[in-house]
Design a protein around this motif. Structure first.
Motif, short mmCIF file in Angstrom:
data_model
loop_
_atom_site.label_atom_id
_atom_site.label_comp_id
_atom_site.label_asym_id
_atom_site.label_seq_id
_atom_site.Cartn_x
_atom_site.Cartn_y
_atom_site.Cartn_z
N ASP A 213 24.81 7.45 34.62
CA ASP A 213 26.22 7.10 34.66
C ASP A 213 26.77 7.26 36.08
N LEU B 96 19.51 13.32 37.45
CA LEU B 96 20.19 12.73 36.30
C LEU B 96 19.23 11.92 35.43
N ASP C 231 30.22 14.44 45.21
CA ASP C 231 31.43 15.22 45.53
C ASP C 231 31.08 16.68 45.77
N VAL C 232 30.19 17.22 44.94
CA VAL C 232 29.77 18.61 45.10
C VAL C 232 29.15 18.81 46.49
N ILE D 267 27.64 15.47 29.92
CA ILE D 267 26.52 16.36 30.28
C ILE D 267 26.96 17.82 30.15
N ILE E 233 31.48 22.23 36.24
CA ILE E 233 30.62 21.87 37.37
C ILE E 233 29.27 22.58 37.24
N PHE F 29 22.64 10.28 28.44
CA PHE F 29 23.04 9.20 29.35
C PHE F 29 24.55 9.27 29.31
N GLY F 30 25.12 9.96 30.30
CA GLY F 30 26.56 10.12 30.18
C GLY F 30 27.24 10.60 31.42
N CYS F 31 28.55 10.67 31.29
CA CYS F 31 29.41 11.08 32.40
C CYS F 31 29.32 12.60 32.56
N PRO F 32 29.91 13.15 33.60
CA PRO F 32 29.87 14.60 33.80
C PRO F 32 30.38 15.37 32.58
N GLU G 93 29.70 7.78 37.22
CA GLU G 93 30.64 8.88 37.43
C GLU G 93 29.89 10.20 37.68
N SER G 94 28.74 10.34 37.02
CA SER G 94 27.93 11.55 37.25
C SER G 94 27.38 11.54 38.67
N PHE H 288 27.27 20.94 34.61
CA PHE H 288 26.88 19.60 35.04
C PHE H 288 25.75 19.69 36.08
N MET H 289 25.89 20.61 37.02
CA MET H 289 24.89 20.73 38.09
C MET H 289 23.60 21.39 37.59
N LEU I 281 30.27 12.56 40.96
CA LEU I 281 30.54 14.01 40.95
C LEU I 281 29.44 14.77 41.69
N GLY I 282 28.18 14.34 41.49
CA GLY I 282 27.08 14.97 42.20
C GLY I 282 27.27 14.87 43.71
N TYR J 13 37.68 19.37 37.59
CA TYR J 13 36.86 20.05 36.58
C TYR J 13 36.86 21.55 36.84
N PRO K 30 35.44 19.53 43.84
CA PRO K 30 35.64 18.81 42.58
C PRO K 30 36.25 19.66 41.48
#
Lengths: 138, 381
Positions: free
Chosen positions: B302, B375, B311-312, A76, A19, A70-73, B304-305, A22-23, B308-309, A14, A10
């Protein structure tokens, strides 16, 4: 640092730093009531991402900061990076952190995710305002 | 890698690749050329056309090859609009169409056509009564998709076809997601125009077709050398057409057992997800669906999160359609079904395929429960 995307997984989209944040987001969760000197919120969950942010200030510096999102990557990762940047700074220094600072620290984020980084900056400013209001009100 | 995004595209099957190679390597002539070498290419193309026509149930003269499902939708909708604009300027479509249809209608709206967009119910099915009530003397075309790309919900197109036929109105359906997944017979389906595409059924990208029922008035959208009976000019993609024939053959040969197997895996995936993760919602669960598609909302986080999680962890899934990835707006399909923006934001689409194995389902569910709980633990809701 990390501005060169890795050619695997990914991170093509990004950066590694995004990443990573986010992780393993830094400073997540709520601060306890007695630890909270200021609280800020940004965004509206009915029309997109939402961010809540708590700060504890000691000796004029941000000693503790935490967020929930509460959100997208992008939301976060930028919130996490913002809390990392703000930790230990004076409230005045923290107030001057811009969304560009956050994006730069992450080695960039995709164009359509740039608006996400505004959430953290706004929530932090609102938490600092909240603290000042609390002090004024005693 | 576990690939659960077969509604976005599918891997090219080795059998399909083999069927294409002779036309890339040796028989590369222009099918319109006047010598034997050109005739060879033309023969191959016409044989492929015959194979496809036989499988989907139409005449060879009713197939127009083009480059993509999007182009096929454009040829159909713009073609009818321009052929019949003197008869009327009203087109009916639905709120859940692919952008290829929605944006084409929007463009026609700017040119003065009147567009009615039919609502759907909570299960993502188009309201047929509303369709009937929307028809007027000005209506020249109805375009409603067969299976929805995001939820898999199968629209009542036989009913729609019966209504449009009775009223003498043309009917187009985008069957990109259902061709090869449902036992389709184009002639029997009743639609006048049907769109399908190669890369959704293990064929190559860059090849698609439009079924045009004999006698359907259509103005060409792309003009030039008069190929495809003047309806789609441009030198034919012979290798792609050969590949499409092979892919269609393969899909129809193995359709029944393969769809049963995939349907069972999809049901298993949904059962395991709802058993191990709280507060989920399977979208369009009460609608008839194509067997490979599952669209699930994870409340409080979300989509999209989640993607991506995954995808990793080398798992490919998506939020709704690949065409709108990166768009901060939640899915127009889920919003049309009455979900709130907050609910719709938590949606993830899993679309299984012929390579999906039982173990993949277990791996994905395990990965999901970790990602969702992580999440949710940081969610502000």
């Amino acid at each position: 640092m990390d501005s060169e995307p890795d050619r695997k997984g990914p991170v093509l989209f990004y950066t590694k730093a995004v990443i990573d944040h986010f992780m393993n987001p830094r400073n997540t969760g709520e601060l306890a009531e007695q630890d909270t000197d200021g609280f800020g919120m940004a965004g509206d969950p009915e029309c997109g991402d939402q961010l809540k942010l708590w700060i504890k200030v000691h000796g004029g510096r941000i000693e503790k900061i935490s967020f929930k999102s509460f959100g997208c990557p992008g939301a976060i990762a930028t919130s996490s990076m913002l809390t990392a940047l703000a930790t230990g700074k004076t409230t005045e220094e923290a107030r001057s952190i811009t969304d560009d600072d956050v994006i730069e620290a992450l080695g960039g984020i995709p164009e359509n995710k740039k608006h996400c980084s505004l959430l953290g900056v706004r929530a932090l400013q609102s938490a600092i305002n909240d603290r000042e209001a609390r002090i004024r009100e005693g | 890698m576990i690939y659960l995004d077969n509604n976005a595209t599918t891997p090219l099957h080795p059998r399909v690749l083999d069927s294409m190679m002779p036309f890339l390597r040796d028989c590369w002539a222009n099918p319109s050329s006047p010598y034997r070498f050109g005739h060879q290419a033309r023969d191959a193309m016409e044989k492929a056309r015959e194979r496809i026509a036989k499988r989907v149930g139409c005449k060879t003269t009713e197939l127009v090859f083009c480059s993509s499902g999007t182009e096929s939708d454009n040829i159909a909708i713009r073609g009818v609009a321009h052929a019949l604009s003197s008869k009327g300027g009203h087109i009916i479509t639905s709120t859940i169409e692919h952008p290829a249809v929605l944006d084409t209608c929007k463009a026609l709206e700017r040119d003065g056509f009147r567009i009615t967009r039919l609502p759907v119910n909570r299960d993502g099915l188009v309201d047929v009564a509303m369709l009937e009530a929307s028809l007027c003397n000005e209506t020249i075309l109805v375009s409603v998709m067969h299976a929805n790309n995001e939820t898999g919900a199968i629209q009542p197109i036989e009913k729609i076809a019966a209504i449009t036929k009775k009223r003498g109105i043309l009917f187009h359906t985008d069957a990109v997601q259902s061709t090869g997944k449902l036992p389709l017979h184009f002639d029997g389906l009743g639609a006048d125009l049907i769109t399908f595409s190669g890369h959704k059924l293990h064929g190559p990208k860059g090849i698609a077709a439009l079924f045009v029922r004999t006698g359907t008035p259509l103005a060409p959208v792309i003009s030039g050398g008069g190929q495809e009976r003047g309806l789609r000019a441009g030198t034919e993609h012979v290798a792609g057409i050969a590949g499409l024939a092979e892919a269609v053959d393969m899909a129809f040969e193995e359709q029944e057992p393969e769809n049963r197997r995939i349907g069972l895996l999809r049901d298993r995936l949904e059962k395991q997800i709802t058993a191990s993760i709280k507060d989920t919602r399977i979208n369009a669960v009460h609608a008839p669906r194509i067997p490979n598609t599952s669209n699930i909302c994870f409340h409080g986080i979300d989509g999209e999160s989640v993607v991506l999680g995954l995808d990793v962890l080398d798992i490919c899934a998506s939020t709704g359609s690949a065409c709108s990835t990166g768009d901060p707006e939640p899915s127009h399909v889920l919003l049309a079904m009455g979900l709130s923006r907050r609910e719709a934001q938590g949606a993830v689409r899993f679309s299984l395929g012929r390579d999906t194995k039982e173990d993949d389902v277990n791996t994905v569910v395990q990965a999901l429960s970790g990602i969702v709980s992580r999440l949710r633990s940081i969610s502000s809701l």
